[in-house]
Design a protein around this motif. Structure first.
Motif, PDB file in Angstrom:
ATOM      1  N   UNK A  15       0.851  -1.191   0.000  1.00  0.00           N
ATOM      2  CA  UNK A  15       0.000   0.000   0.000  1.00  0.00           C
ATOM      3  C   UNK A  15       0.886   1.240   0.000  1.00  0.00           C
ATOM      4  N   UNK A  16       0.586   2.159  -0.897  1.00  0.00           N
ATOM      5  CA  UNK A  16       1.254   3.458  -0.917  1.00  0.00           C
ATOM      6  C   UNK A  16       0.183   4.524  -1.036  1.00  0.00           C
ATOM      7  N   UNK A  17       0.119   5.426  -0.058  1.00  0.00           N
ATOM      8  CA  UNK A  17      -0.969   6.393  -0.018  1.00  0.00           C
ATOM      9  C   UNK A  17      -0.563   7.647   0.752  1.00  0.00           C
ATOM     10  N   UNK A  18      -1.255   8.734   0.454  1.00  0.00           N
ATOM     11  CA  UNK A  18      -1.072   9.951   1.246  1.00  0.00           C
ATOM     12  C   UNK A  18      -2.088  10.009   2.382  1.00  0.00           C
ATOM     13  N   UNK A  19      -2.996   9.031   2.415  1.00  0.00           N
ATOM     14  CA  UNK A  19      -4.066   9.009   3.415  1.00  0.00           C
ATOM     15  C   UNK A  19      -3.754   7.974   4.495  1.00  0.00           C
ATOM     16  N   UNK A  20      -3.376   8.390   5.683  1.00  0.00           N
ATOM     17  CA  UNK A  20      -3.058   7.414   6.740  1.00  0.00           C
ATOM     18  C   UNK A  20      -4.244   6.533   7.099  1.00  0.00           C
ATOM     19  N   UNK A  21      -5.464   7.050   6.901  1.00  0.00           N
ATOM     20  CA  UNK A  21      -6.643   6.252   7.256  1.00  0.00           C
ATOM     21  C   UNK A  21      -6.794   5.018   6.378  1.00  0.00           C
ATOM     22  N   UNK A  22      -6.236   5.054   5.162  1.00  0.00           N
ATOM     23  CA  UNK A  22      -6.317   3.884   4.288  1.00  0.00           C
ATOM     24  C   UNK A  22      -5.564   2.716   4.925  1.00  0.00           C
ATOM     25  N   UNK A  23      -4.330   2.972   5.343  1.00  0.00           N
ATOM     26  CA  UNK A  23      -3.538   1.921   5.991  1.00  0.00           C
ATOM     27  C   UNK A  23      -4.188   1.512   7.309  1.00  0.00           C
ATOM     28  N   UNK A  24      -4.654   2.498   8.049  1.00  0.00           N
ATOM     29  CA  UNK A  24      -5.298   2.218   9.331  1.00  0.00           C
ATOM     30  C   UNK A  24      -6.492   1.284   9.159  1.00  0.00           C
TER      31      UNK A  24
END
Length: 357
Positions: A15-24
């Motif tokens: 996973x690579x994202x600017x949104x921490x909630x995605x990983x969370x």
């Protein structure tokens, strides 16, 4: 932000994202498998904004487009592409259940998900397939105290056609009635959150279709408070309840004990056939994955995935595994209270299962 996951060397996720909630949010499902790095991920998840719709795409509806190897949904903010046996997912949130995507790769390795709890006892696997709210988590809360038991999952497991069970310990879904079975939570901040659930559920239902929901989610996340994820339960990491050395990895299956509540008075034990067991788990999985069914059907419409074959592959894996083990069904009265129900189930396991391992 980046995150890597390796699920038993069967499925690798990046996973690579600017949104921490995605990983969370994906951590709720696959936190246990987080690693430093994986090579050659099977599933890559990136931000929706990175996707470029091919010029030769075909419109299926006002919001759904198809292109070679994938689909794009501008209303639900996702794009999914399968190419060279690799899946690319572009999202703004985790509304697409990661388990349904992982299943695609499990089946390629003669494995499938099973909705249920699982343990090993003295090195032999026991699974408890069951619909939601049947008592899987309550049972695990009891069995975790047994020194001979290792934990494999309380909601999902992976089984292989050769009769092997692999662990898949997602975060526990903790409801108010669970607190008496998890005393370590009784005086915790989680208990306070659950006590507010009635009001939170009203809020969730009131704003679920409104743009303000996104703003409220950001506010909730800022305060590390996840009431908009359901309003009536909390997600708590499995490691909060079970030491790391008590988790299993892979084990030979010996028993499958299907749990079912029914409108009767007696606690019953029945034997079931592999065919019946297979149909049960397929039905439960389809019910669990209802929200993702439109994605499967869209992929089938564009010839990217054969959903009928997908179901048949699940059937073949489950049927092969179930023919190697002993199968039981436990029928538990709906109105039997939790403590009595778990007591009878523990008694059955001790006398009829554990004593024969």
């Amino acid at each position: 932000m980046e995150a890597y996951y390796n699920i038993h060397n069967i499925v690798r996720i990046y996973i690579k994202t600017i949104r921490p909630e995605i990983i969370e949010e994906y951590d709720y499902y696959i936190r246990f498998f987080k690693v430093q790095e994986v090579g050659g991920a099977d599933i890559e998840i990136k931000d929706f904004e990175e996707f470029l719709l091919p010029a030769n795409s075909l419109r299926l509806s006002d919001s759904l487009f198809g292109f070679e190897g994938g689909i794009f949904n501008k209303k639900d903010f996702y794009a999914l592409e399968i190419k060279d046996n690799k899946m690319m997912l572009y999202v703004k949130n985790n509304d697409l259940c990661i388990n349904t995507l992982i299943e695609h790769f499990l089946l390629q390795n003669n494995c499938t998900f099973l909705h249920g709890a699982g343990i090993s006892y003295k090195g032999k696997g026991i699974i408890f397939p069951a619909p939601p709210n049947t008592g899987k988590t309550l049972l695990i809360s009891k069995l975790r105290k047994n020194k001979e038991v290792k934990f494999f999952g309380d909601d999902y497991l992976i089984i292989k056609n050769n009769g092997t069970m692999y662990s898949y310990p997602m975060d526990f879904s903790i409801y108010d009635y669970h607190f008496e079975f998890f005393p370590e939570l009784k005086k915790s901040s989680e208990r306070l959150k659950i006590k507010k659930a009635f009001f939170e559920k009203i809020i969730v239902n009131a704003v679920k279709d409104l743009p303000i929901k996104k703003a409220l989610k950001k506010i909730a996340r800022f305060f590390n408070y996840d009431f908009l994820k359901g309003g009536e339960y909390l997600k708590v990491p499995a490691m909060r309840f079970i030491p790391r050395d008590k988790f299993g990895n892979g084990v030979e299956l010996r028993y499958a004990i299907f749990l079912q509540r029914y409108n009767g008075n007696d606690f019953k034990i029945e034997e079931i056939s592999p065919e019946e067991a297979t149909q049960e788990i397929i039905g439960i999985l389809q019910s669990e994955w209802q929200a993702t069914m439109p994605v499967y059907h869209a992929l089938s419409s564009f010839g990217i995935m054969d959903f009928a074959k997908h179901l048949n592959d699940i059937k073949n894996v489950a049927d092969s595994a179930f023919r190697r083990i002993k199968l039981h069904k436990v029928l538990m009265p709906i109105y039997m209270n939790n403590e009595v129900r778990m007591g009878k189930l523990e008694e059955f396991l001790e006398k009829k299962i554990f004593n024969h391992i």
